[in-house]
Design a protein around this motif. Structure first.
Motif, PDB file in Angstrom:
ATOM      1  N   LEU A 125     -16.947  28.409  -8.950  1.00  0.00           N
ATOM      2  CA  LEU A 125     -17.553  27.626  -7.870  1.00  0.00           C
ATOM      3  C   LEU A 125     -16.929  26.233  -7.804  1.00  0.00           C
ATOM      4  O   LEU A 125     -16.690  25.704  -6.710  1.00  0.00           O
ATOM      5  N   ALA A 126     -16.658  25.644  -8.975  1.00  0.00           N
ATOM      6  CA  ALA A 126     -16.054  24.301  -9.018  1.00  0.00           C
ATOM      7  C   ALA A 126     -14.682  24.302  -8.355  1.00  0.00           C
ATOM      8  O   ALA A 126     -14.334  23.366  -7.614  1.00  0.00           O
ATOM      9  N   LEU A 127     -13.888  25.348  -8.604  1.00  0.00           N
ATOM     10  CA  LEU A 127     -12.563  25.437  -8.003  1.00  0.00           C
ATOM     11  C   LEU A 127     -12.665  25.591  -6.487  1.00  0.00           C
ATOM     12  O   LEU A 127     -11.912  24.949  -5.737  1.00  0.00           O
ATOM     13  N   LYS A 128     -13.598  26.435  -6.027  1.00  0.00           N
ATOM     14  CA  LYS A 128     -13.774  26.626  -4.594  1.00  0.00           C
ATOM     15  C   LYS A 128     -14.189  25.332  -3.903  1.00  0.00           C
ATOM     16  O   LYS A 128     -13.693  24.992  -2.826  1.00  0.00           O
ATOM     17  N   LEU A 129     -15.100  24.622  -4.552  1.00  0.00           N
ATOM     18  CA  LEU A 129     -15.536  23.341  -3.986  1.00  0.00           C
ATOM     19  C   LEU A 129     -14.402  22.320  -3.992  1.00  0.00           C
ATOM     20  O   LEU A 129     -14.248  21.528  -3.049  1.00  0.00           O
ATOM     21  N   THR A 130     -13.594  22.322  -5.040  1.00  0.00           N
ATOM     22  CA  THR A 130     -12.455  21.407  -5.138  1.00  0.00           C
ATOM     23  C   THR A 130     -11.451  21.659  -4.027  1.00  0.00           C
ATOM     24  O   THR A 130     -10.962  20.710  -3.386  1.00  0.00           O
ATOM     25  N   LEU A 131     -11.144  22.937  -3.787  1.00  0.00           N
ATOM     26  CA  LEU A 131     -10.210  23.282  -2.708  1.00  0.00           C
ATOM     27  C   LEU A 131     -10.797  22.908  -1.354  1.00  0.00           C
ATOM     28  O   LEU A 131     -10.071  22.421  -0.460  1.00  0.00           O
ATOM     29  N   THR A 132     -12.094  23.101  -1.190  1.00  0.00           N
ATOM     30  CA  THR A 132     -12.748  22.735   0.066  1.00  0.00           C
ATOM     31  C   THR A 132     -12.659  21.239   0.314  1.00  0.00           C
ATOM     32  O   THR A 132     -12.358  20.794   1.435  1.00  0.00           O
ATOM     33  N   VAL A 133     -12.904  20.460  -0.728  1.00  0.00           N
ATOM     34  CA  VAL A 133     -12.813  18.998  -0.602  1.00  0.00           C
ATOM     35  C   VAL A 133     -11.377  18.573  -0.314  1.00  0.00           C
ATOM     36  O   VAL A 133     -11.127  17.724   0.556  1.00  0.00           O
ATOM     37  N   SER A 134     -10.426  19.165  -1.019  1.00  0.00           N
ATOM     38  CA  SER A 134      -9.026  18.790  -0.875  1.00  0.00           C
ATOM     39  C   SER A 134      -8.509  19.065   0.531  1.00  0.00           C
ATOM     40  O   SER A 134      -7.907  18.196   1.178  1.00  0.00           O
ATOM     41  N   TYR A 135      -8.743  20.291   1.021  1.00  0.00           N
ATOM     42  CA  TYR A 135      -8.281  20.631   2.362  1.00  0.00           C
ATOM     43  C   TYR A 135      -9.179  20.021   3.437  1.00  0.00           C
ATOM     44  O   TYR A 135      -8.703  19.708   4.543  1.00  0.00           O
ATOM     45  N   GLY A 136     -10.434  19.827   3.100  1.00  0.00           N
ATOM     46  CA  GLY A 136     -11.343  19.195   4.048  1.00  0.00           C
ATOM     47  C   GLY A 136     -10.970  17.753   4.338  1.00  0.00           C
ATOM     48  O   GLY A 136     -11.003  17.313   5.493  1.00  0.00           O
ATOM     49  N   LEU A 164      -3.767  13.927 -12.845  1.00  0.00           N
ATOM     50  CA  LEU A 164      -2.741  13.982 -11.801  1.00  0.00           C
ATOM     51  C   LEU A 164      -2.931  15.132 -10.815  1.00  0.00           C
ATOM     52  O   LEU A 164      -2.539  15.027  -9.660  1.00  0.00           O
ATOM     53  N   VAL A 165      -3.520  16.223 -11.283  1.00  0.00           N
ATOM     54  CA  VAL A 165      -3.567  17.424 -10.467  1.00  0.00           C
ATOM     55  C   VAL A 165      -4.389  17.255  -9.190  1.00  0.00           C
ATOM     56  O   VAL A 165      -4.164  17.955  -8.195  1.00  0.00           O
ATOM     57  N   PHE A 166      -5.326  16.306  -9.179  1.00  0.00           N
ATOM     58  CA  PHE A 166      -6.184  16.132  -8.010  1.00  0.00           C
ATOM     59  C   PHE A 166      -5.749  14.972  -7.102  1.00  0.00           C
ATOM     60  O   PHE A 166      -6.422  14.689  -6.106  1.00  0.00           O
ATOM     61  N   LEU A 167      -4.655  14.321  -7.419  1.00  0.00           N
ATOM     62  CA  LEU A 167      -4.203  13.180  -6.617  1.00  0.00           C
ATOM     63  C   LEU A 167      -3.980  13.511  -5.143  1.00  0.00           C
ATOM     64  O   LEU A 167      -4.228  12.652  -4.282  1.00  0.00           O
ATOM     65  N   PRO A 168      -3.510  14.715  -4.789  1.00  0.00           N
ATOM     66  CA  PRO A 168      -3.360  15.026  -3.356  1.00  0.00           C
ATOM     67  C   PRO A 168      -4.634  14.865  -2.545  1.00  0.00           C
ATOM     68  O   PRO A 168      -4.577  14.713  -1.320  1.00  0.00           O
ATOM     69  N   ALA A 169      -5.790  14.872  -3.208  1.00  0.00           N
ATOM     70  CA  ALA A 169      -7.049  14.680  -2.493  1.00  0.00           C
ATOM     71  C   ALA A 169      -7.192  13.255  -1.954  1.00  0.00           C
ATOM     72  O   ALA A 169      -8.125  12.964  -1.195  1.00  0.00           O
ATOM     73  N   SER A 170      -6.281  12.373  -2.334  1.00  0.00           N
ATOM     74  CA  SER A 170      -6.309  10.994  -1.837  1.00  0.00           C
ATOM     75  C   SER A 170      -5.242  10.737  -0.783  1.00  0.00           C
ATOM     76  O   SER A 170      -5.205   9.667  -0.179  1.00  0.00           O
ATOM     77  N   LEU A 212       1.349  24.133   5.402  1.00  0.00           N
ATOM     78  CA  LEU A 212       2.087  24.876   4.375  1.00  0.00           C
ATOM     79  C   LEU A 212       1.277  24.964   3.080  1.00  0.00           C
ATOM     80  O   LEU A 212       1.282  26.000   2.400  1.00  0.00           O
ATOM     81  N   LYS A 213       0.601  23.869   2.740  1.00  0.00           N
ATOM     82  CA  LYS A 213      -0.240  23.874   1.541  1.00  0.00           C
ATOM     83  C   LYS A 213      -1.355  24.917   1.664  1.00  0.00           C
ATOM     84  O   LYS A 213      -1.647  25.657   0.713  1.00  0.00           O
ATOM     85  N   LEU A 226       0.831  -1.200   0.000  1.00  0.00           N
ATOM     86  CA  LEU A 226       0.000   0.000   0.000  1.00  0.00           C
ATOM     87  C   LEU A 226       0.871   1.259   0.000  1.00  0.00           C
ATOM     88  O   LEU A 226       0.584   2.230  -0.703  1.00  0.00           O
ATOM     89  N   LEU A 227       1.955   1.212   0.756  1.00  0.00           N
ATOM     90  CA  LEU A 227       2.889   2.340   0.768  1.00  0.00           C
ATOM     91  C   LEU A 227       3.563   2.493  -0.589  1.00  0.00           C
ATOM     92  O   LEU A 227       3.881   3.612  -1.009  1.00  0.00           O
ATOM     93  N   GLY A 228       3.766   1.385  -1.276  1.00  0.00           N
ATOM     94  CA  GLY A 228       4.326   1.435  -2.622  1.00  0.00           C
ATOM     95  C   GLY A 228       3.404   2.175  -3.575  1.00  0.00           C
ATOM     96  O   GLY A 228       3.863   2.975  -4.408  1.00  0.00           O
ATOM     97  N   VAL A 229       2.101   1.939  -3.458  1.00  0.00           N
ATOM     98  CA  VAL A 229       1.123   2.670  -4.279  1.00  0.00           C
ATOM     99  C   VAL A 229       1.165   4.154  -3.933  1.00  0.00           C
ATOM    100  O   VAL A 229       1.082   5.020  -4.822  1.00  0.00           O
ATOM    101  N   TYR A 230       1.305   4.453  -2.652  1.00  0.00           N
ATOM    102  CA  TYR A 230       1.433   5.841  -2.199  1.00  0.00           C
ATOM    103  C   TYR A 230       2.626   6.507  -2.884  1.00  0.00           C
ATOM    104  O   TYR A 230       2.542   7.639  -3.377  1.00  0.00           O
ATOM    105  N   CYS A 231       3.755   5.804  -2.915  1.00  0.00           N
ATOM    106  CA  CYS A 231       4.965   6.333  -3.551  1.00  0.00           C
ATOM    107  C   CYS A 231       4.751   6.561  -5.050  1.00  0.00           C
ATOM    108  O   CYS A 231       5.253   7.539  -5.621  1.00  0.00           O
ATOM    109  N   LEU A 232       3.996   5.666  -5.697  1.00  0.00           N
ATOM    110  CA  LEU A 232       3.716   5.811  -7.122  1.00  0.00           C
ATOM    111  C   LEU A 232       2.901   7.070  -7.391  1.00  0.00           C
ATOM    112  O   LEU A 232       3.220   7.855  -8.299  1.00  0.00           O
ATOM    113  N   LEU A 233       1.853   7.276  -6.608  1.00  0.00           N
ATOM    114  CA  LEU A 233       1.015   8.459  -6.788  1.00  0.00           C
ATOM    115  C   LEU A 233       1.791   9.729  -6.465  1.00  0.00           C
ATOM    116  O   LEU A 233       1.642  10.757  -7.149  1.00  0.00           O
TER     117      LEU A 233
END
Length: 370
Positions: free
Chosen positions: A130-141, A67-73, A189-190, A35-42
């Protein structure tokens, strides 16, 4: 982007793919390692994203939107990794719910997933929609949510181990608390980079570097010693109800005289039969062997003995090793430790130092110099 930043990102991406290959292909590693290996891949893919963006219309531009939304995982991956590493369990079908933040980000921005041009525009000059605001909310949330869940989980696991297990390496939890501290720092920091216009790229780059250092450090440690983050018998104990601790008990169910009698009985059984030598001894098995209830044993140790089960048993183990060292025994330390009931060299070293204040090698040297 400077050449130094591009070089660091390229090296980080390459190392991520390398660690993914090592952790997935090595037959020695456990489920958590994979699982950590998958983490490293992403993570590697995320690090290479700025290079793909800077190359503009390259053959890999179609990957930008994915790729740009992968940090949300990343919050879910950190949580699931710690859970599988400590308990030795595997993922369950219902764990697919942890992909929800990433899927929501994809749904909110579906237009850029299949258009390299729109994805490039989204990354280079994002519009305040609105989509960007919601995306940032989900990502940081999700980062906040899984940060809280991770803290609660580690605290619960640590409490359970102290109450019920006699053999585990306490440093295991130090590793996981270190992970929590780094994750909080990285996402702080993000968040700072999202509200700081002047230094946003640099702050975000520093956060990425810290994430690389953290995950890759854990990956290398996990690859070298797959059992480093595992707490044996923890999974079985988690299915049992919690017993009252010193903090939750006030007057208790037993009076002072009864607790004293129970503690004397427990000490007698442990010392006469050297029950502490069993490295798989648990609170439940000790209660059964002594012939008292699990609840009463826990209450007695916490309220009258002033110790949790782990401390109670390991003090006997350390005392047995110290007795041999005081007699200038020439046996190997690890042999003494295993005979006394310790399950590994790392747990022996950590617990011995915690009880005596000295590493076992130093203690032996001081005894020999007398």
């Amino acid at each position: 982007m400077s050449q130094i930043q591009a070089f660091i990102l390229a090296i980080g991406g390459f190392q991520g793919f390398l660690l993914f290959t090592l952790l997935i292909s090595d037959k020695r590693v456990n489920y958590a390692s994979k699982l950590l290996g998958v983490y490293c891949l992403l993570l590697a893919a995320t690090l290479l994203l700025p290079l793909i963006v800077s190359a503009a219309n390259s053959n890999f531009s179609w990957l930008i939107g994915w790729l740009v939304f992968l940090p949300a995982s990343y919050g879910a991956l950190s949580y699931l990794y710690c859970r599988t590493a400590m308990t030795g369990s595997s993922l369950r079908l219902r764990d697919i719910v942890h992909l929800s933040p990433l899927l929501i980000c994809y749904i909110l921005n579906y237009e850029i997933l299949f258009s390299a041009e729109k994805a490039l525009d989204f990354v280079s000059a994002p519009q305040d929609t609105l989509a960007l605001k919601l995306t940032l909310t989900v990502s940081y949330g999700q980062a906040l949510l899984y940060g809280v869940l991770l803290i609660m989980m580690i605290y619960r696991f640590q409490k359970k181990a102290k109450q019920n297990l006699s053999s585990y390496n306490p440093d295991t939890f130090k590793w996981h608390w270190c992970l929590v501290v780094f994750i909080v720092l990285i996402w702080s920091l993000k968040a700072l980079s999202s509200v700081t216009n002047l230094a946003a790229p640099m702050v975000n780059f520093i956060a990425d570097c810290l994430l690389v250092i953290l995950i890759y450090f854990f990956a290398i440690a996990q690859w070298r010693k797959p059992s480093l983050f595992h707490v044996q018998q923890l999974q079985a104990e988690l299915s049992k109800p919690d017993v009252p601790s010193k903090k939750t008990l006030t007057d208790g169910l037993l009076d002072e005289n009864m607790r004293s009698s129970v503690l004397s009985l427990v000490k007698k059984e442990v010392e006469e039969h050297r029950l502490y030598r069993n490295n798989k001894l648990t609170l439940a098995s000790l209660a059964e062997q002594v012939g008292i209830s699990l609840h009463h044993l826990s209450e007695t140790l916490n309220q009258h003995g002033g110790k949790n089960f782990n401390q109670f048993i390991n003090e006997y183990r350390v005392a047995e090793v110290c007795k041999q060292l005081d007699e200038n025994s020439d046996r190997k330390l690890i042999d003494m430790a295993m005979d006394a009931g310790f399950s590994s060299k790392s747990s022996f070293n950590a617990i011995f130092k915690k009880v005596t204040g000295k590493p076992p090698t130093l203690y032996r040297q001081q005894q020999a110099d007398r």
